[in-house]
Scaffold this motif. Structure first.
Motif, PDB file in Angstrom:
ATOM      1  N   ASP A 118       0.928  -1.207  -0.044  1.00 41.06           N
ATOM      2  CA  ASP A 118      -0.082   0.063   0.074  1.00 41.06           C
ATOM      3  C   ASP A 118       0.688   1.153   0.064  1.00 41.06           C
ATOM      4  OD1 ASP A 118      -2.287  -1.285   0.075  1.00 41.06           O
ATOM      5  OD2 ASP A 118      -2.749  -0.967   1.998  1.00 41.06           O
ATOM      6  N   ARG A 178       2.376   1.596  -3.775  1.00 39.26           N
ATOM      7  CA  ARG A 178       1.487   1.872  -4.692  1.00 39.26           C
ATOM      8  C   ARG A 178       0.925   3.081  -4.593  1.00 39.26           C
ATOM      9  NH1 ARG A 178      -0.349  -4.408  -4.521  1.00 39.26           N
ATOM     10  NH2 ARG A 178       0.892  -5.195  -6.098  1.00 39.26           N
ATOM     11  N   THR A 179       0.582   3.570  -3.249  1.00 40.16           N
ATOM     12  CA  THR A 179       0.101   5.091  -3.055  1.00 40.16           C
ATOM     13  C   THR A 179       0.881   6.177  -3.345  1.00 40.16           C
ATOM     14  OG1 THR A 179       0.571   5.075  -1.013  1.00 40.16           O
ATOM     15  CG2 THR A 179      -1.611   4.121  -1.398  1.00 40.16           C
TER      16      THR A 179
END
Length: 314
Positions: free
Chosen positions: A123, A126-127
């Motif tokens: 996370d 990817r963010t």
């Protein structure tokens, strides 16, 4: 593709111009239809560090050599978790491999990856649009499983890192280390996984990773292939190679790297190449304006391009 030579240590002559040559080992993973070495040598130069030169004339369209990735990682779940080949439509989602061979050759590090909970790490990356930390994660799992050495990328040139980049890397490292620690990986197996190791590996991956776009089995004119490759909107993954990383940049290159069905790279001659001529590839979209190309190369790779095309304002 020919016979696959896994974990082949290829002896390549390296020489500094006007000095006595010496020899070293490059652990390059490549496929070849013959046992003869590729028609190249790697030399240390006064103008560009390491460079690749032809040891005989090479005709336009010829395959110079092929190379297997030292480490690769998919960018989509539609390709093999190991070799990045497109998965069949009938492939069960629980088996992210294109073949039994890929499953077996990847089983050791895949089992390590599956032990850990990567939600926080994934996370975070990817963010923020980060792709290279996934290559470091894959390499760390390969080292833990014993299929790669912790220093396997040390031969590659590292990027110059700004302080802000290092601070971001420290957080990525903490998430990676935490995931493996919580998976109860034995301390002796992750002793190599220090903050400095993570930063050093990522610094090398940042300027040596290739974006993989598959040609899909057939390709024709190589110049058209080069244009199509840089115009592709999506990549199937990223990979780092040893020998291909020694090729220097040129905005009007005489060689090109292509991927047909998977992450196995083919280095192809774009035009006739003379014996002794340096082999160069283009790191970016060669169709961009000169000032844009120079800015991208300076920011992404840390050098001002002074190739003949740029010097002539093309």
């Amino acid at each position: 593709m020919g016979v696959v030579a896994l974990a082949l240590s290829h002896r390549i002559m390296v020489s500094r111009f006007f000095t006595k040559p010496f020899t070293f080992h490059i652990f390059s993973f490549y496929s070849s239809s013959s046992s003869s070495p590729p028609p190249i040598r790697v030399a240390l130069t006064d103008y560009a560090g390491r460079a690749v030169f032809a040891t005989r004339p090479i005709a336009a369209g010829d395959t110079i050599h092929t190379a297997k990735p030292a480490v690769c990682h998919p960018a989509t779940n539609t390709v093999c978790y190991s070799c990045l080949a497109t998965l069949p439509n009938s492939q069960p989602q629980r088996l992210p491999f294109c073949s039994q061979l890929c499953h077996q050759t990847s089983k050791a590090y895949y089992d390590v990856e599956m032990k850990a909970n990567w939600v926080a790490f994934d996370d975070y990356c990817r963010t923020r649009g980060l792709k290279y930390p996934f290559l470091v994660k894959r390499l760390a799992c390969m080292v833990i499983s014993g299929v790669a050495r912790s220093d396997s990328l040390d031969i590659l040139q590292p990027a110059n890192l700004m302080h802000e980049m290092v601070l971001e890397m420290e957080e990525e490292f903490a998430l990676l280390r935490n995931a493996l620690t919580k998976a109860l990986i034995a301390d002796e197996h992750i002793a190599f996984l220090t903050k400095q190791w993570y930063i050093n590996v990522l610094a090398r991956i940042r300027i040596n990773a290739f974006r993989i776009e598959l040609a899909g089995g057939l390709y024709g004119d190589l110049l058209s292939q080069a244009v199509a490759s840089v115009e592709a909107e999506a990549a199937v993954g990223n990979a780092v190679y040893i020998l291909p990383s020694f090729y220097n940049h040129e905005c009007d290159p005489n060689a090109h790297i292509v991927w047909i069905d998977n992450a196995d790279a083919k280095l192809k001659a774009l035009r006739d190449i003379d014996e002794g001529e340096e082999l160069r590839i283009c790191y970016i979209d060669a169709s961009l304006d000169r000032d844009v190309r120079r800015e991208l190369l300076l920011r992404g790779f840390g050098f001002q391009c002074n190739c003949s095309r740029c010097l002539h304002g093309d």
